[in-house]
Motif scaffolding. Sequence first.
Motif, PDB file in Angstrom:
ATOM      1  N   ALA A 251      56.267  19.652  72.091  1.00 57.54           N
ATOM      2  CA  ALA A 251      56.827  20.766  73.207  1.00 57.54           C
ATOM      3  C   ALA A 251      57.585  20.062  74.310  1.00 57.54           C
ATOM      4  CB  ALA A 251      55.831  21.449  73.709  1.00 57.54           C
ATOM      5  N   ARG A 252      57.390  18.832  74.694  1.00 53.51           N
ATOM      6  CA  ARG A 252      58.290  18.080  75.651  1.00 53.51           C
ATOM      7  C   ARG A 252      59.534  17.506  75.039  1.00 53.51           C
ATOM      8  NH1 ARG A 252      52.992  16.754  77.513  1.00 53.51           N
ATOM      9  NH2 ARG A 252      52.332  18.277  78.949  1.00 53.51           N
ATOM     10  N   ASP A 253      59.654  17.664  73.845  1.00 49.04           N
ATOM     11  CA  ASP A 253      60.901  16.880  73.160  1.00 49.04           C
ATOM     12  C   ASP A 253      61.885  18.004  72.714  1.00 49.04           C
ATOM     13  OD1 ASP A 253      62.781  15.535  71.485  1.00 49.04           O
ATOM     14  OD2 ASP A 253      61.033  14.931  70.055  1.00 49.04           O
ATOM     15  N   PRO A 254      62.963  17.908  73.436  1.00 48.29           N
ATOM     16  CA  PRO A 254      64.217  18.796  73.174  1.00 48.29           C
ATOM     17  C   PRO A 254      64.416  19.066  71.932  1.00 48.29           C
ATOM     18  CG  PRO A 254      64.681  17.550  75.089  1.00 48.29           C
ATOM     19  CD  PRO A 254      63.352  16.947  74.473  1.00 48.29           C
ATOM     20  N   LYS A 255      64.232  17.961  70.933  1.00 52.34           N
ATOM     21  CA  LYS A 255      64.591  17.930  69.664  1.00 52.34           C
ATOM     22  C   LYS A 255      63.581  19.108  68.874  1.00 52.34           C
ATOM     23  CE  LYS A 255      64.311  13.504  67.907  1.00 52.34           C
ATOM     24  NZ  LYS A 255      63.851  12.673  69.325  1.00 52.34           N
ATOM     25  N   ALA A 256      62.335  19.266  69.206  1.00 47.51           N
ATOM     26  CA  ALA A 256      61.539  20.193  68.672  1.00 47.51           C
ATOM     27  C   ALA A 256      61.940  21.420  69.292  1.00 47.51           C
ATOM     28  CB  ALA A 256      60.170  19.678  69.041  1.00 47.51           C
ATOM     29  N   HIS A 257      62.987  21.685  70.049  1.00 49.31           N
ATOM     30  CA  HIS A 257      63.240  23.029  70.370  1.00 49.31           C
ATOM     31  C   HIS A 257      64.150  23.757  69.574  1.00 49.31           C
ATOM     32  CE1 HIS A 257      62.043  21.545  74.878  1.00 49.31           C
ATOM     33  NE2 HIS A 257      60.948  21.555  74.111  1.00 49.31           N
ATOM     34  N   ARG A 258      64.610  23.049  68.584  1.00 49.88           N
ATOM     35  CA  ARG A 258      65.807  23.676  67.744  1.00 49.88           C
ATOM     36  C   ARG A 258      65.190  24.212  66.294  1.00 49.88           C
ATOM     37  NH1 ARG A 258      67.814  23.889  71.798  1.00 49.88           N
ATOM     38  NH2 ARG A 258      68.800  22.385  72.956  1.00 49.88           N
TER      39      ARG A 258
END
Length: 403
Positions: A63-70
């Motif tokens: 959740a803190r890794d922007p890559k996982a926001h995509r």
Amino acid sequence: MPESTPTPRLSTKISAIAESATLKVDAKAKALQAQGRPVISYAAGEPDFPTPEHIVEAALVAARDPKAHRYTPAAGLPDLRAAIAEKTLRDSGLEVDPSRVIVTNGGKQSVYEAFQVLLNPGDEVIVPTPFWTTYPEAIALADGVAVDVFADASQNYQVTVEQLEAARTPRTKVLLFVSPSNPTGSVYPPEQTKAIGEWALEHGIWVITDEIYQNLTYDGVRATSIVEAVPELAEQTLLVNGVAKTYAMTGWRVGWTVGPADAIKALGNLQSHLSGNVNNIAQRAAIAALTGPQDAAEAMREAFDRRRKLIVGELNKIDGFETPTPQGAFYVYPDVTALLGRTFGGVTPTTSLELADLMLDQAEVAAVPGEAFGPSGYLRFSYALGDDQLLEGVQRLQRLFAS
Ligand code: PMP
């Protein structure tokens, strides 16, 4: 001029879908609990444990890794597809390339999409009965026809090749195979699985094998996958699975389908328009579940095993309950036909639906009636609840039916 028929306000097909009976009973029990009534509910189809800590931790990191926001690819994260391929080899004995895996929004989406991808209007699906409530609706939504084949408690709720053969017609396209089963907890022995797989292979019938309870088995029994029993069947099999039951992850919504290249391609196309990828963070949690330590899952399995023995022992003390000992999942499915037509507290139930109502009204115990899964005359108890509650509820039934 002929009178024109009014256009239905809503889709006729969707309007015909029944509300999930299991969710309905659970909702009724929860509503009574909210009014302060001490209802004990055996209706839920999910583990009562929290998701193991290392899995939750992986999700927090994600959740803190922007890559996982995509978005991820619609078919899922490559690492998850690889982890699923490994799990499939480990537990279902089937060696597959990760390209043969599609990640879905829970086993439920996998089931829905499987019928969408395989069926043309009027195609028949053989459904061993008692069945999980969702299958007939998913078949109808794909314009298929469900053909029920019933196996009772005396056959341990397992259909035979002879029964399947009697149900086969030129329109038979798919056989559904579910072991361990919801609602019965029954696990097919390897020889019978093999015989059924060979029958499907011989007649060119697709198999949808729902293996969502595969890791919840007891008494040293292992659930043999139908593709392990008959490896040649892999080219005509869609394997449904997910993390929900094994890892207490029902709310995370991660499941998958494994199948031959053409079907997986078609599933990918469907899913790319239907929902796209599964929640990126949940996919990373699923990687942790499948590749991380398995001891928390094993501890939950052991707790279920203990509860299974408790509930079967106690239910069998009730005159009129015939309860085969299930070897998988977290359900027991007693035959209660002997109680129908008898009077308890001034009420004489003639169906399991009425019996379930009586139990809720007079003992504040909720179980799902057999009508939700096929013929009347049965009750499904989930034993995914705390030991004290588990015992207390059954003791209430012992008192109710002793009267
Ligand atoms: N298959 C069976 C037999 C089930 O009982 C369930 C859950 N009740 C599912 C599939 C779907 O599980 P989920 O969508 O939670 O992954």
